[in-house]
Design a protein around this motif. Structure first.
Motif, PDB file in Angstrom:
ATOM      1  N   VAL A 173       0.763  -1.441  -0.291  1.00 39.50           N
ATOM      2  CA  VAL A 173       0.184   0.241   0.180  1.00 39.50           C
ATOM      3  C   VAL A 173       0.722   0.753   0.208  1.00 39.50           C
ATOM      4  N   LEU A 174       1.722   1.015   0.680  1.00 35.70           N
ATOM      5  CA  LEU A 174       3.041   2.209   1.032  1.00 35.70           C
ATOM      6  C   LEU A 174       2.800   2.312  -0.377  1.00 35.70           C
ATOM      7  N   ALA A 175       3.401   1.657  -1.196  1.00 30.49           N
ATOM      8  CA  ALA A 175       4.874   1.428  -2.424  1.00 30.49           C
ATOM      9  C   ALA A 175       3.322   2.588  -3.501  1.00 30.49           C
ATOM     10  N   ILE A 176       2.101   2.060  -3.666  1.00 34.01           N
ATOM     11  CA  ILE A 176       1.238   2.422  -4.546  1.00 34.01           C
ATOM     12  C   ILE A 176       1.068   3.891  -4.142  1.00 34.01           C
ATOM     13  N   LEU A 177       1.155   4.221  -2.688  1.00 29.01           N
ATOM     14  CA  LEU A 177       0.992   5.763  -2.055  1.00 29.01           C
ATOM     15  C   LEU A 177       1.923   6.835  -3.096  1.00 29.01           C
ATOM     16  N   ALA A 178       3.157   6.034  -2.983  1.00 33.81           N
ATOM     17  CA  ALA A 178       4.144   6.533  -3.044  1.00 33.81           C
ATOM     18  C   ALA A 178       4.601   7.378  -5.517  1.00 33.81           C
ATOM     19  N   GLY A 179       3.701   6.004  -6.007  1.00 29.99           N
ATOM     20  CA  GLY A 179       3.795   6.156  -7.166  1.00 29.99           C
ATOM     21  C   GLY A 179       2.674   7.465  -6.606  1.00 29.99           C
ATOM     22  N   ALA A 180       1.420   7.182  -6.413  1.00 26.61           N
ATOM     23  CA  ALA A 180       0.037   8.035  -6.311  1.00 26.61           C
ATOM     24  C   ALA A 180       0.234   9.489  -6.274  1.00 26.61           C
ATOM     25  N   SER A 181       1.465   9.649  -5.348  1.00 24.76           N
ATOM     26  CA  SER A 181       2.218  10.866  -5.144  1.00 24.76           C
ATOM     27  C   SER A 181       2.895  12.176  -5.317  1.00 24.76           C
ATOM     28  N   LEU A 182       3.671  10.997  -7.091  1.00 23.29           N
ATOM     29  CA  LEU A 182       4.102  11.592  -7.982  1.00 23.29           C
ATOM     30  C   LEU A 182       3.641  11.747  -9.019  1.00 23.29           C
ATOM     31  N   ILE A 232      -0.410  13.115  -8.287  1.00 19.62           N
ATOM     32  CA  ILE A 232      -1.003  13.139  -8.067  1.00 19.62           C
ATOM     33  C   ILE A 232      -1.109  14.802  -7.875  1.00 19.62           C
ATOM     34  N   GLY A 233      -1.575  15.476  -8.288  1.00 17.87           N
ATOM     35  CA  GLY A 233      -1.778  16.791  -8.198  1.00 17.87           C
ATOM     36  C   GLY A 233      -2.361  17.514  -8.583  1.00 17.87           C
ATOM     37  N   ALA A 234      -2.048  19.511  -9.045  1.00 17.23           N
ATOM     38  CA  ALA A 234      -2.762  20.439  -9.744  1.00 17.23           C
ATOM     39  C   ALA A 234      -2.130  19.446 -10.874  1.00 17.23           C
ATOM     40  N   ARG A 235      -1.022  19.190 -10.971  1.00 15.61           N
ATOM     41  CA  ARG A 235      -1.814  18.358 -12.682  1.00 15.61           C
ATOM     42  C   ARG A 235      -0.938  17.095 -13.077  1.00 15.61           C
ATOM     43  N   GLY A 236      -2.230  16.132 -12.994  1.00 14.17           N
ATOM     44  CA  GLY A 236      -2.129  15.334 -12.919  1.00 14.17           C
ATOM     45  C   GLY A 236      -1.221  13.923 -14.140  1.00 14.17           C
ATOM     46  N   ILE A 237      -0.533  13.220 -13.731  1.00  6.89           N
ATOM     47  CA  ILE A 237       0.665  12.658 -14.368  1.00  6.89           C
ATOM     48  C   ILE A 237       0.658  11.374 -14.773  1.00  6.89           C
ATOM     49  N   HIS A 241       7.658  15.090 -17.039  1.00  6.45           N
ATOM     50  CA  HIS A 241       9.020  14.400 -16.594  1.00  6.45           C
ATOM     51  C   HIS A 241       9.323  15.594 -15.734  1.00  6.45           C
ATOM     52  N   ALA A 242       9.510  16.811 -15.641  1.00  6.05           N
ATOM     53  CA  ALA A 242      10.361  17.921 -15.015  1.00  6.05           C
ATOM     54  C   ALA A 242       9.177  17.639 -13.248  1.00  6.05           C
ATOM     55  N   VAL A 243       8.092  18.008 -14.286  1.00 11.94           N
ATOM     56  CA  VAL A 243       6.873  17.945 -12.714  1.00 11.94           C
ATOM     57  C   VAL A 243       7.138  16.386 -11.478  1.00 11.94           C
ATOM     58  N   VAL A 244       7.875  15.269 -12.169  1.00 11.10           N
ATOM     59  CA  VAL A 244       7.620  14.062 -11.931  1.00 11.10           C
ATOM     60  C   VAL A 244       8.620  14.403 -10.716  1.00 11.10           C
ATOM     61  N   HIS A 245      10.093  14.827 -11.135  1.00  9.15           N
ATOM     62  CA  HIS A 245      10.919  15.079 -10.460  1.00  9.15           C
ATOM     63  C   HIS A 245      10.559  16.002  -9.705  1.00  9.15           C
ATOM     64  N   ALA A 246      10.002  16.769  -9.794  1.00  6.56           N
ATOM     65  CA  ALA A 246      10.593  17.903  -8.791  1.00  6.56           C
ATOM     66  C   ALA A 246       9.205  17.333  -7.012  1.00  6.56           C
ATOM     67  N   ARG A 247       7.849  16.291  -7.743  1.00  8.37           N
ATOM     68  CA  ARG A 247       7.620  15.673  -6.616  1.00  8.37           C
ATOM     69  C   ARG A 247       8.074  14.682  -6.546  1.00  8.37           C
ATOM     70  N   ILE A 248       9.589  14.450  -6.157  1.00  6.02           N
ATOM     71  CA  ILE A 248      10.025  13.741  -6.038  1.00  6.02           C
ATOM     72  C   ILE A 248      10.634  14.112  -4.629  1.00  6.02           C
TER      73      ILE A 248
END
Length: 363
Positions: free
Chosen positions: A47-56, A58-63, A82-89
């Motif tokens: 579940v934690l791994a799934i949420l970590a992926g969702a955290s990358l 989900i946001g104002a700009r969905g990826i 890709h830049a948005v994903v890396h900014a969320r890491i």
């Protein structure tokens, strides 16, 4: 008169056992067996791994998740997604680290203090960190999160040490009641001093209030990386105290009879708690309810055995924090609700529900 369930963790065996006394409503369901506990722990990790992926994602700009995977495995600097994903890491990593630290420290704190309501506030951690940050802003002009870290950590550590020293005075040493009273008294005093500074400096208040809300947004690697060594050392210390906390749960006299040096045991465990709570508070601000709710919730699966409570709390707490952060990103688009507020909104009713059930394993 309602009789509470009496439990005692066994010192032998790898999985631990619990002896439960039948109450007026019949026998309560005991904790899961060792195999089931391991299965539940593995499920929590998934579940934690799934949420970590969702955290990358989900946001104002969905990826899309496929794009998230591409950003992680074959990053293209020219690709905006890709830049948005890396900014969320860094935000996601901080959620994992701070959540795990708060859950682990909360469980250990409840064991050391033998107080089911123990959280970072009981040792003055939040108050000490907050006063130190305010002092850094007001006196030294600190204006960045990387600067807040060191002031918050030092303040949290000093406050916890002072609480323990005050509680240690007297014949019986640092008893649970004395720890709670000393922590409450010191917290009240430190918050009063903090408010004196804040009401006299609008600029300090404006800078401080964003950190005070608590959250994982707006942090980058310069904030996250300095805290990792402290969190690692604190986690190792606390994770090795499972058997010790089981002994303390039986009472100081019994723990001494089992060969434990109660004062030294509490001091070493408190050191791990301070490293975890102080660093997590420094990095993410004072986030409420994570260290309080999660240990109570996991006891429904683990029973009173701290050898299981600690690793379960380490995994389950970031699940709560990441979920709160994700919900906070989308609930008021295009704005965000800080994770510190969402954990309180989510954690408070859950905690009330746990208390009202009244069937959880005792400390």
């Amino acid at each position: 008169m309602t009789h509470s369930t009496t439990t005692a963790a066994s010192r032998g065996g790898d999985t631990g056992t619990a002896v439960q006394v039948k109450g007026p409503k019949g026998p309560s369901r005991g904790p899961a067996s060792g195999g089931k506990r391991a299965a539940w722990l593995l499920a929590a990790v998934v579940v934690l791994a799934i949420l970590a992926g969702a955290s990358l994602a989900i946001g104002a700009r969905g990826i899309p998740l496929g794009t998230v995977w591409e950003a992680l495995t074959s990053f293209d600097p020219a690709n905006g997604d890709h830049a948005v994903v890396h900014a969320r890491i860094p935000r996601t990593v901080l959620g994992l680290l701070a959540g795990g630290a708060l859950g682990l420290a909360g469980a250990a704190m409840q064991g050391v203090a033998r107080n089911p309501l123990a959280d970072p506030g009981i040792m003055g951690v939040n108050a000490g960190a907050a006063l130190a940050v305010v002092t850094g802003i007001y006196v030294f002009g600190v204006a960045t999160f990387s600067g807040y870290i060191w002031f918050a950590f030092i303040g949290a550590a000093v406050a916890a040490v002072v609480v323990y020293l005050i509680a240690s005075l007297g014949r019986d040493g640092a008893t649970p009641v004395k720890l709670a009273l000393a922590g409450a008294a010191l917290s009240a005093g430190l918050y009063s001093l903090m408010n004196v500074i804040l009401v006299s400096s609008q600029d300090t208040l404006d800078r401080f209030r964003f950190w005070q809300v608590g959250g994982v947004a707006g942090r980058d690697w310069s904030v996250v990386i300095p805290g990792i060594p402290f969190l690692a050392v604190g986690a190792v210390i606390v994770l090795l105290t499972g058997r010790i906390l089981n002994s303390l749960a039986l009472g100081d006299d019994i723990a001494r009879g089992l060969g434990q040096r109660v004062g030294l045991t509490r001091a070493v465990t408190a050191l791990g708690i301070v490293l975890l709570c102080g660093t997590a508070t420094a990095l993410a601000g004072p986030i409420a309810f994570v260290g309080l709710v999660v240990p109570h919730a996991v006891r429904f699966l683990t029973g009173p055995d701290y050898r299981w409570i600690l690793p379960f709390s380490l995994v389950a707490a970031p699940v709560l924090l990441l979920a709160a952060d994700i919900i906070g990103r989308v609930v008021l688009l295009p704005g965000e609700v800080p994770a510190g507020i969402m954990t309180a909104l989510v954690g408070a009713p859950v905690f009330v529900w746990l208390i009202r059930r009244g069937k959880g394993a005792g400390l």
